[in-house]
Design an enzyme around this catalytic site. Structure first.
Site, short mmCIF file in Angstrom:
data_model
loop_
_atom_site.label_atom_id
_atom_site.label_comp_id
_atom_site.label_asym_id
_atom_site.label_seq_id
_atom_site.Cartn_x
_atom_site.Cartn_y
_atom_site.Cartn_z
N ARG A 295 0.24 -9.50 13.81
CA ARG A 295 -0.34 -8.47 12.92
C ARG A 295 -1.03 -9.11 11.74
NH1 ARG A 295 4.23 -5.04 10.82
NH2 ARG A 295 2.66 -3.88 9.68
N ARG B 180 -10.05 -0.65 8.51
CA ARG B 180 -9.45 -1.97 8.71
C ARG B 180 -10.49 -2.99 9.18
NH1 ARG B 180 -4.02 -0.45 8.90
NH2 ARG B 180 -2.47 -1.93 9.40
N LYS C 275 0.83 -1.21 0.00
CA LYS C 275 0.00 0.00 0.00
C LYS C 275 0.87 1.27 0.00
CE LYS C 275 -2.10 -1.19 3.84
NZ LYS C 275 -1.41 -2.47 4.09
N ARG D 49 11.59 -5.07 5.21
CA ARG D 49 11.27 -3.66 4.91
C ARG D 49 12.17 -2.72 5.70
NH1 ARG D 49 5.14 -1.74 5.35
NH2 ARG D 49 5.24 -2.57 7.45
P1 ADP Z 1 2.15 -1.85 3.24
O1 ADP Z 1 2.13 -0.34 3.19
O2 ADP Z 1 0.97 -2.45 2.52
O3 ADP Z 1 2.33 -2.42 4.61
P2 ADP Z 1 4.72 -1.58 1.85
O4 ADP Z 1 4.37 -0.75 0.65
O5 ADP Z 1 5.46 -0.90 2.93
O6 ADP Z 1 3.40 -2.34 2.40
O7 ADP Z 1 5.55 -2.84 1.31
C1 ADP Z 1 6.05 -3.82 2.23
C2 ADP Z 1 7.45 -4.26 1.78
O8 ADP Z 1 7.36 -5.00 0.57
C3 ADP Z 1 8.40 -3.10 1.52
O9 ADP Z 1 9.69 -3.48 1.95
C4 ADP Z 1 8.35 -2.91 0.00
O10 ADP Z 1 9.57 -2.39 -0.53
C5 ADP Z 1 8.09 -4.34 -0.49
N1 ADP Z 1 7.20 -4.40 -1.66
C6 ADP Z 1 6.14 -3.59 -1.95
N2 ADP Z 1 5.55 -3.98 -3.11
C7 ADP Z 1 6.24 -5.07 -3.54
C8 ADP Z 1 6.11 -5.93 -4.68
N3 ADP Z 1 5.14 -5.76 -5.59
N4 ADP Z 1 6.99 -6.95 -4.80
C9 ADP Z 1 7.98 -7.14 -3.87
N5 ADP Z 1 8.16 -6.36 -2.78
C10 ADP Z 1 7.29 -5.34 -2.61
P1 AMP Z 2 0.30 0.19 9.20
O1 AMP Z 2 1.33 1.27 9.07
O2 AMP Z 2 -0.91 0.45 8.34
O3 AMP Z 2 0.88 -1.18 8.98
O4 AMP Z 2 -0.24 0.26 10.70
C1 AMP Z 2 0.61 0.02 11.80
C2 AMP Z 2 -0.21 -0.26 13.04
O5 AMP Z 2 -1.01 0.91 13.37
C3 AMP Z 2 -1.23 -1.39 12.92
O6 AMP Z 2 -0.66 -2.67 13.17
C4 AMP Z 2 -2.26 -0.99 13.99
O7 AMP Z 2 -1.80 -1.32 15.29
C5 AMP Z 2 -2.29 0.52 13.87
N1 AMP Z 2 -3.31 0.94 12.87
C6 AMP Z 2 -3.10 1.52 11.66
N2 AMP Z 2 -4.26 1.73 11.03
C7 AMP Z 2 -5.24 1.28 11.85
C8 AMP Z 2 -6.66 1.20 11.77
N3 AMP Z 2 -7.32 1.63 10.68
N4 AMP Z 2 -7.33 0.67 12.82
C9 AMP Z 2 -6.69 0.25 13.92
N5 AMP Z 2 -5.36 0.27 14.06
C10 AMP Z 2 -4.63 0.78 13.04
#
Ligand code: ADP
Ligand code: AMP
Length: 216
Positions: free
Chosen positions: A172, A88, A13, A127
């Protein structure tokens, strides 16, 4: 364009959001980022959220809905916004519909980045993030072009999120997987869900995203 970016933790995302924001110029509202900022500044809300985030649990809905409501009341969201990591669960989805209808707005599209949970542990534990600008990288799948230097801002200081350590990642993922199917059903019924294959390369995922957004 009022957008929601949906997907399990690690689905990509934040990575896609960086690209969408640049091209479509809408504010990026990540509840996770708002909580991390509040924790860094040790605000009362940040301290309250930390207890949940450190365990990989969701922050209570009243708190989360409250911060989103406040953010969506700001004028820069009038011409569109992109929510990332919110809603969420169904309580949050219904609260969002209510907030938006009060200002005659609605959700135009939900982009659901779909990735098999088996892939996500490695994505999360690999990450790392630029401390200066927040750009996200992966040790194996998306390293900076020059090792140790952020592609976006040129700084050299990176960190790993506390909740990306293996001991938190499992909980998570479990917590979020449970909430995901009802949300997918909710937005499918509303006729706004677009699912993207998030297991492709980052650039290919973005091409699919672009196609959806330009056709809206
Ligand atoms: P989210 O915001 O959904 O938690 P991130 O965008 O931070 O996810 O991505 C999680 C990890 O996976 C990061 O280290 C990112 O660089 C990597 N990543 C994101 N998209 C891809 C993809 N399509 N293929 C491989 N790795 C990815
Ligand atoms: P994220 O950066 O989206 O992976 O969120 C990190 C952490 O923040 C999650 O594991 C939750 O503990 C909290 N969090 C983020 N968004 C929400 C949401 N919409 N509702 C509840 N907790 C959240």
């Amino acid at each position: 364009m009022n957008l929601i970016l949906m997907g399990l933790p690690g689905a990509g995302k934040g990575t896609q959001a960086q690209k969408i924001v640049e091209e479509f110029q809408i504010p990026h509202i990540s509840t996770g980022d708002i909580f991390r900022d509040a924790m860094k500044n040790e605000t009362p809300m940040g301290l309250q959220a930390k207890a949940f985030i450190d365990k990989g649990e969701l922050v209570p809905d009243e708190v989360t809905n409250g911060i989103v409501q406040e953010r969506l009341a700001q004028a820069d969201t009038d011409d569109g916004f992109m929510l990332d990591g919110y809603p969420r669960n169904l309580v949050q989805a219904k609260a969002l519909d209510q907030m938006l209808s009060e200002s005659n707005r609605h959700v135009d599209a939900v982009l659901n980045i779909d990735v098999d949970p088996a892939v996500l542990t490695q994505r999360l534990t690999g990450r790392f993030i630029c401390r200066n600008c927040g750009a996200t990288y992966h040790r194996l799948y998306n390293p900076p072009k020059v090792e140790g230097t952020c592609d976006v801002c040129g700084h050299h200081d990176f960190y790993q999120r506390e909740d990306d350590k293996p001991e938190t990642v499992k909980n998570r993922l479990d917590v979020n997987i449970k909430m995901n199917t009802p949300l997918v059903d909710y937005y499918t019924k509303a006729g706004v869900l677009h699912t993207v294959d998030g297991e492709q390369e980052i650039g290919q995922v973005y091409q699919a995203v672009q196609k959806i957004l330009t056709n809206l």
